[in-house]
Design an enzyme around this catalytic site. Structure first.
Site, PDB file in Angstrom:
ATOM      1  N   THR A 153       5.255 -41.099  -4.715  1.00 45.00           N
ATOM      2  CA  THR A 153       6.764 -40.860  -4.770  1.00 45.00           C
ATOM      3  C   THR A 153       7.571 -41.848  -3.919  1.00 45.00           C
ATOM      4  O   THR A 153       6.946 -42.263  -2.741  1.00 45.00           O
ATOM      5  CB  THR A 153       7.260 -39.419  -4.570  1.00 45.00           C
ATOM      6  OG1 THR A 153       8.812 -39.335  -4.466  1.00 45.00           O
ATOM      7  CG2 THR A 153       6.970 -39.097  -3.004  1.00 45.00           C
ATOM      8  N   GLU A 192       2.294 -48.731  -1.912  1.00 45.78           N
ATOM      9  CA  GLU A 192       3.328 -49.387  -0.896  1.00 45.78           C
ATOM     10  C   GLU A 192       4.048 -48.455   0.293  1.00 45.78           C
ATOM     11  O   GLU A 192       3.979 -47.109  -0.090  1.00 45.78           O
ATOM     12  CB  GLU A 192       4.364 -50.086  -1.609  1.00 45.78           C
ATOM     13  CG  GLU A 192       5.296 -49.196  -2.576  1.00 45.78           C
ATOM     14  CD  GLU A 192       6.068 -50.081  -3.638  1.00 45.78           C
ATOM     15  OE1 GLU A 192       7.172 -49.672  -3.820  1.00 45.78           O
ATOM     16  OE2 GLU A 192       5.591 -51.117  -3.976  1.00 45.78           O
ATOM     17  N   HIS A 247      12.055 -30.684 -10.987  1.00 44.90           N
ATOM     18  CA  HIS A 247      12.869 -31.424 -11.868  1.00 44.90           C
ATOM     19  C   HIS A 247      12.773 -31.138 -13.305  1.00 44.90           C
ATOM     20  O   HIS A 247      13.447 -31.671 -14.125  1.00 44.90           O
ATOM     21  CB  HIS A 247      12.611 -32.889 -11.939  1.00 44.90           C
ATOM     22  CG  HIS A 247      13.194 -33.386 -10.515  1.00 44.90           C
ATOM     23  ND1 HIS A 247      12.788 -34.650  -9.923  1.00 44.90           N
ATOM     24  CD2 HIS A 247      13.986 -33.103  -9.470  1.00 44.90           C
ATOM     25  CE1 HIS A 247      13.364 -34.942  -8.922  1.00 44.90           C
ATOM     26  NE2 HIS A 247      13.839 -33.834  -8.293  1.00 44.90           N
ATOM     27  N   VAL A 251       8.248 -34.568 -14.839  1.00 42.80           N
ATOM     28  CA  VAL A 251       8.427 -33.363 -15.881  1.00 42.80           C
ATOM     29  C   VAL A 251       7.740 -33.632 -17.162  1.00 42.80           C
ATOM     30  O   VAL A 251       7.617 -33.075 -18.249  1.00 42.80           O
ATOM     31  CB  VAL A 251      10.152 -33.786 -16.414  1.00 42.80           C
ATOM     32  CG1 VAL A 251      11.004 -33.594 -15.332  1.00 42.80           C
ATOM     33  CG2 VAL A 251      10.158 -35.339 -17.065  1.00 42.80           C
TER      34      VAL A 251
HETATM   35  P1  OAD Z   1       9.506 -43.510  -8.382  1.00 43.31           P
HETATM   36  O1  OAD Z   1       9.334 -44.159  -9.636  1.00 43.31           O
HETATM   37  O2  OAD Z   1      10.893 -43.791  -7.665  1.00 43.31           O
HETATM   38  O3  OAD Z   1       8.319 -44.048  -7.448  1.00 43.31           O
HETATM   39  C1  OAD Z   1       6.954 -44.122  -7.854  1.00 43.31           C
HETATM   40  C2  OAD Z   1       6.187 -44.412  -6.531  1.00 43.31           C
HETATM   41  O4  OAD Z   1       4.878 -44.206  -7.040  1.00 43.31           O
HETATM   42  C3  OAD Z   1       6.387 -45.649  -5.969  1.00 43.31           C
HETATM   43  O5  OAD Z   1       6.592 -45.339  -4.555  1.00 43.31           O
HETATM   44  C4  OAD Z   1       5.389 -46.422  -6.341  1.00 43.31           C
HETATM   45  O6  OAD Z   1       4.586 -47.156  -5.129  1.00 43.31           O
HETATM   46  C5  OAD Z   1       4.223 -45.320  -6.348  1.00 43.31           C
HETATM   47  N1  OAD Z   1       2.948 -45.367  -7.181  1.00 43.31           N
HETATM   48  C6  OAD Z   1       2.913 -46.332  -8.321  1.00 43.31           C
HETATM   49  N2  OAD Z   1       1.563 -46.146  -9.068  1.00 43.31           N
HETATM   50  C7  OAD Z   1       0.930 -45.546  -8.180  1.00 43.31           C
HETATM   51  C8  OAD Z   1      -0.510 -45.125  -8.015  1.00 43.31           C
HETATM   52  N3  OAD Z   1      -1.228 -45.403  -8.928  1.00 43.31           N
HETATM   53  N4  OAD Z   1      -0.991 -44.379  -7.006  1.00 43.31           N
HETATM   54  C9  OAD Z   1      -0.166 -43.947  -6.062  1.00 43.31           C
HETATM   55  N5  OAD Z   1       1.206 -44.337  -6.152  1.00 43.31           N
HETATM   56  C10 OAD Z   1       1.831 -45.187  -6.942  1.00 43.31           C
HETATM   57  O7  OAD Z   1       9.266 -42.235  -8.849  1.00 43.31           O
HETATM   58  P2  OAD Z   1       9.509 -40.678  -8.032  1.00 43.31           P
HETATM   59  O8  OAD Z   1       9.419 -41.126  -6.545  1.00 43.31           O
HETATM   60  O9  OAD Z   1       8.817 -39.736  -8.694  1.00 43.31           O
HETATM   61  O10 OAD Z   1      14.325 -37.816 -11.013  1.00 43.31           O
HETATM   62  O11 OAD Z   1      11.287 -40.614  -8.412  1.00 43.31           O
HETATM   63  C11 OAD Z   1      11.803 -39.450  -8.410  1.00 43.31           C
HETATM   64  C12 OAD Z   1      12.683 -38.903  -9.132  1.00 43.31           C
HETATM   65  O12 OAD Z   1      13.589 -40.214  -9.249  1.00 43.31           O
HETATM   66  C13 OAD Z   1      12.206 -38.640 -10.457  1.00 43.31           C
HETATM   67  O13 OAD Z   1      11.609 -37.206 -10.472  1.00 43.31           O
HETATM   68  C14 OAD Z   1      13.342 -38.647 -11.299  1.00 43.31           C
HETATM   69  C15 OAD Z   1      13.864 -40.224 -10.843  1.00 43.31           C
HETATM   70  O14 OAD Z   1      15.276 -40.709 -11.064  1.00 43.31           O
HETATM   71  C16 OAD Z   1      14.851 -37.273 -12.144  1.00 43.31           C
HETATM   72  O15 OAD Z   1      14.742 -37.434 -13.105  1.00 43.31           O
HETATM   73  C17 OAD Z   1      15.890 -36.229 -11.598  1.00 43.31           C
END
Ligand code: OAD
Length: 246
Positions: A192, A219, A123, A107
């Site tokens: 993600t 990961e 979202h 967002v």
């Molecule tokens: P998460 O915080 O759940 O996951 C982030 C992912 O990014 C993890 O799998 C990390 O390993 C990976 N990661 C971190 N740094 C990275 C980098 N530099 N390069 C590549 N990968 C990296 O975030 P989302 O999956 O986006 O929803 O979460 C999904 C939704 O959950 C969000 O949109 C939000 C949250 O609750 C709402 O607010 C509706």
């Protein structure tokens, strides 16, 4: 799992270069290198804050001031953040491919800031607000907000125009995403955790329609099981390496 060494396999580069319809799904990880906290993991937002007190319609009804204080804090961090090389490559991909769709769960608006024109912000967007009486939406980009909670010109409260837990996603955006997923030949799933629905199921839709799936993440995730290739590392480093011409 493929380890990204100094060179990317030639057949992977060719597949990327020759794809016609590309879909990219991004999550919080793409913005991590811009200094924006992710949701899960060691320093994730949900480690220090309770989602049900901050990111649900009930939380807003109970305490709009608390919810807005949290969003004002996040807006403050995001306002200072700049797009990183990952966002920039994705904006270049939009120009390169004849058919390109970006679906982001973020967002923060950083994909647009990087120059992407067509972004499905599934979202919502934390710079946009919605009047709780009239439903009209508008951008409110002041940082920090001078009034917490902020109001609409009609006098009613406004809320962040984002999807909270317990709320449905915009069906038009879901349909648009599904259409792209069923017709793409290459799908990137970047940064993600792949556990929040419905986006968590999007890669399977593309897989069933025959797309090749490249995952980029620090990961393993549930998406790794269906990805054709999982590249481990930072998206801001891997994406530029994938698109570098030798
Ligand atoms: P998460 O915080 O759940 O996951 C982030 C992912 O990014 C993890 O799998 C990390 O390993 C990976 N990661 C971190 N740094 C990275 C980098 N530099 N390069 C590549 N990968 C990296 O975030 P989302 O999956 O986006 O929803 O979460 C999904 C939704 O959950 C969000 O949109 C939000 C949250 O609750 C709402 O607010 C509706």
């Amino acid at each position: 799992m493929e380890k990204l060494s100094s060179s990317i396999p030639r057949d992977l580069k060719l597949r990327i270069q020759n794809a016609k319809h590309v879909v990219v799904i991004t999550g919080a990880g793409i913005s991590a290198e811009s200094g924006i906290p992710t949701f899960r993991g060691e320093d994730g937002l949900w480690k220090n804050y309770r989602a049900e007190e901050l990111a649900t319609p009930w939380a807003f009804e109970k305490n709009p001031e608390l919810v807005w204080k949290w969003y004002d804090w996040r807006r403050g961090i995001i306002a200072k953040a700049a797009p990183n090389p990952g966002h920039i490559i994705i904006a270049e991909m939009e120009q390169f491919y004849p058919n390109f769709t970006l679906i982001t769960q973020n967002v923060d608006g950083l994909h647009r800031k990087a120059g992407c024109k067509n972004v499905i912000e599934i979202h919502g967007n934390l710079w946009r607000v919605r009047c709780i009486r009239e439903g009209k939406t508008f951008y409110l980009e002041e940082v920090p907000l001078h009034e917490i909670p902020p109001h609409c010109s009609c006098g009613a409260l406004v809320r962040p125009d984002v999807v909270w837990f317990g709320e449905s996603l915009d069906p038009t955006l879901i349909r648009k995403s599904q259409k792209a997923l069923t017709t793409c030949d290459l799908l990137f799933v970047i940064g993600t955790s792949g556990i929040v629905q419905p986006v968590a199921s999007f890669p399977s839709i593309a897989k069933q329609s025959g797309a090749f799936i490249i995952e980029i993440n620090l990961e393993p995730t549930p998406i790794s099981a269906i990805a054709n290739i999982s590249l481990r590392g930072k998206s801001g480093e891997i994406l530029p390496a994938l698109f570098k011409t030798d």
